[in-house]
Design a protein around this motif. Structure first.
Motif, PDB file in Angstrom:
ATOM      1  N   UNK A  41       0.795  -1.234   0.000  1.00 14.07           N
ATOM      2  CA  UNK A  41       0.000   0.000   0.000  1.00 14.07           C
ATOM      3  C   UNK A  41       0.829   1.288   0.000  1.00 14.07           C
ATOM      4  N   UNK A  42       1.912   1.307   0.766  1.00 15.23           N
ATOM      5  CA  UNK A  42       2.592   2.576   1.047  1.00 15.23           C
ATOM      6  C   UNK A  42       3.873   2.826   0.252  1.00 15.23           C
ATOM      7  N   UNK A  43       4.543   1.741  -0.144  1.00 24.23           N
ATOM      8  CA  UNK A  43       5.891   1.868  -0.706  1.00 24.23           C
ATOM      9  C   UNK A  43       5.958   2.719  -1.965  1.00 24.23           C
ATOM     10  N   UNK A  44       4.927   2.675  -2.787  1.00 21.64           N
ATOM     11  CA  UNK A  44       4.961   3.409  -4.058  1.00 21.64           C
ATOM     12  C   UNK A  44       5.173   4.905  -3.853  1.00 21.64           C
ATOM     13  N   UNK A  45       4.645   5.441  -2.765  1.00 22.93           N
ATOM     14  CA  UNK A  45       4.764   6.886  -2.507  1.00 22.93           C
ATOM     15  C   UNK A  45       5.821   7.219  -1.458  1.00 22.93           C
ATOM     16  N   UNK A  46       5.931   6.378  -0.439  1.00 22.85           N
ATOM     17  CA  UNK A  46       6.812   6.701   0.689  1.00 22.85           C
ATOM     18  C   UNK A  46       8.111   5.916   0.707  1.00 22.85           C
ATOM     19  N   UNK A  53      11.376   9.442  -2.216  1.00 19.55           N
ATOM     20  CA  UNK A  53      12.231  10.133  -3.182  1.00 19.55           C
ATOM     21  C   UNK A  53      11.511  11.313  -3.820  1.00 19.55           C
ATOM     22  N   UNK A  54      10.213  11.413  -3.616  1.00 20.63           N
ATOM     23  CA  UNK A  54       9.427  12.517  -4.193  1.00 20.63           C
ATOM     24  C   UNK A  54       9.152  13.555  -3.119  1.00 20.63           C
ATOM     25  N   UNK A  55       9.447  14.802  -3.409  1.00 23.72           N
ATOM     26  CA  UNK A  55       9.316  15.858  -2.399  1.00 23.72           C
ATOM     27  C   UNK A  55       7.875  16.109  -1.956  1.00 23.72           C
ATOM     28  N   UNK A  56       6.916  15.653  -2.756  1.00 25.24           N
ATOM     29  CA  UNK A  56       5.510  15.840  -2.373  1.00 25.24           C
ATOM     30  C   UNK A  56       5.074  14.823  -1.320  1.00 25.24           C
ATOM     31  N   UNK A  57       5.846  13.749  -1.174  1.00 28.06           N
ATOM     32  CA  UNK A  57       5.499  12.680  -0.246  1.00 28.06           C
ATOM     33  C   UNK A  57       6.488  12.654   0.915  1.00 28.06           C
ATOM     34  N   UNK A  58       6.001  12.693   2.126  1.00 32.80           N
ATOM     35  CA  UNK A  58       6.923  12.772   3.265  1.00 32.80           C
ATOM     36  C   UNK A  58       7.728  11.503   3.485  1.00 32.80           C
ATOM     37  N   UNK A  59       8.933  11.680   3.965  1.00 31.64           N
ATOM     38  CA  UNK A  59       9.738  10.564   4.447  1.00 31.64           C
ATOM     39  C   UNK A  59       9.185  10.153   5.804  1.00 31.64           C
ATOM     40  N   UNK A  71      -1.818  10.339  12.549  1.00 32.49           N
ATOM     41  CA  UNK A  71      -2.087  10.933  11.240  1.00 32.49           C
ATOM     42  C   UNK A  71      -2.912  10.006  10.360  1.00 32.49           C
ATOM     43  N   UNK A  72      -2.663   8.710  10.444  1.00 34.78           N
ATOM     44  CA  UNK A  72      -3.481   7.759   9.695  1.00 34.78           C
ATOM     45  C   UNK A  72      -4.936   7.813  10.161  1.00 34.78           C
ATOM     46  N   UNK A  80      -7.999  15.245   8.747  1.00 30.97           N
ATOM     47  CA  UNK A  80      -6.941  15.746   7.882  1.00 30.97           C
ATOM     48  C   UNK A  80      -7.349  15.421   6.461  1.00 30.97           C
ATOM     49  N   UNK A  81      -7.457  16.437   5.626  1.00 38.31           N
ATOM     50  CA  UNK A  81      -8.087  16.268   4.323  1.00 38.31           C
ATOM     51  C   UNK A  81      -7.065  16.021   3.212  1.00 38.31           C
ATOM     52  N   UNK A  82      -7.115  14.802   2.696  1.00 38.44           N
ATOM     53  CA  UNK A  82      -6.280  14.424   1.573  1.00 38.44           C
ATOM     54  C   UNK A  82      -6.945  13.218   0.928  1.00 38.44           C
ATOM     55  N   UNK A  83      -7.542  13.388  -0.244  1.00 32.51           N
ATOM     56  CA  UNK A  83      -8.301  12.300  -0.871  1.00 32.51           C
ATOM     57  C   UNK A  83      -7.490  11.016  -1.071  1.00 32.51           C
ATOM     58  N   UNK A  84      -6.220  11.161  -1.465  1.00 34.53           N
ATOM     59  CA  UNK A  84      -5.396   9.978  -1.704  1.00 34.53           C
ATOM     60  C   UNK A  84      -5.152   9.227  -0.398  1.00 34.53           C
TER      61      UNK A  84
END
Length: 206
Positions: A41-46, A53-59, A71-72, A80-84
């Motif tokens: 679930x998480x590895x693709x973004x985090x 590696x993407x600055x839009x996604x937190x380490x 936060x989850x 906390x509003x974030x559709x993704x």
């Protein structure tokens, strides 16, 4: 004698009742089970190890487990509003969240260098001393001298993407996607230049 026996029985009954009414401590997450969820679930973004590696996604590597859990839960509830992230968090059970948090918190964060070194003097000033003229407090008062935060209280910010930090400060300032009275007040007092500088400075902390 009989009176003493009755008192002993009463005391034992009270103690048993008190133990039964005491809430159980929250279960500790299992990082092995957490890794299975992260891989799917998480590895693709985090990142598989929590180093995005993407600055839009937190380490998330090395982040405090309780903070990740909170936060989850906030994403799942819509606080906390974030559709993704809402879509990712909604299927997770409390145990899943604890397991994911345990896995990420056990990973080693990769040190990051500030991309714009020219921002360091102002960034360091805001982080370590704040801005007394505008009543901006020193960031390190809550997040620590090295940006490691404090477990169960304040998140780690060191080696985080500068762009992500700046985005969060903007969200706190707007008070729509992220609601936190203390951070809203701090962000409202920061100038755009201070936000950029302190974000760069935090990204280089380790």
């Amino acid at each position: 004698m009989k009176r003493n026996m009755l008192l002993a029985i009463a005391a034992a009954t009270f103690a048993a009742s008190a133990m039964a009414s005491t809430p159980a401590a929250p279960a500790k997450g299992d990082p092995v089970k957490g890794k299975a969820i992260v891989d799917q679930v998480c590895a693709a973004c985090h990142g598989a190890d929590g180093n995005s590696v993407a600055s839009a996604n937190p380490t998330l590597a090395g982040q405090h487990a309780k903070y990740i859990e909170s936060q989850l839960k906030a994403f799942k509830s819509g606080e906390r509003k974030n559709p993704i992230m809402m879509g990712m968090a909604t299927p997770l059970t409390p145990a899943d969240m604890a397991n994911v948090a345990a896995y990420f918190s056990s990973q080693k964060v990769k040190p990051r260098e500030a991309a714009d070194k020219s921002q360091m003097p102002l960034g360091k000033k805001i982080y370590t001393a704040g801005n007394p003229a505008t009543k901006v407090p020193a960031c390190m008062a809550c997040h620590g001298p090295a940006g490691k935060g404090y477990p169960d209280q304040y998140p780690a910010v060191g080696s985080q993407h500068a762009a992500y930090i700046a985005k969060q400060l903007a969200d706190f300032k707007a008070g729509t996607d992220r609601k936190n009275a203390v951070m809203h007040d701090v962000a409202m007092r920061l100038t755009d230049a201070e936000v950029k500088a302190v974000s760069e400075y935090m990204s280089g902390l380790r």
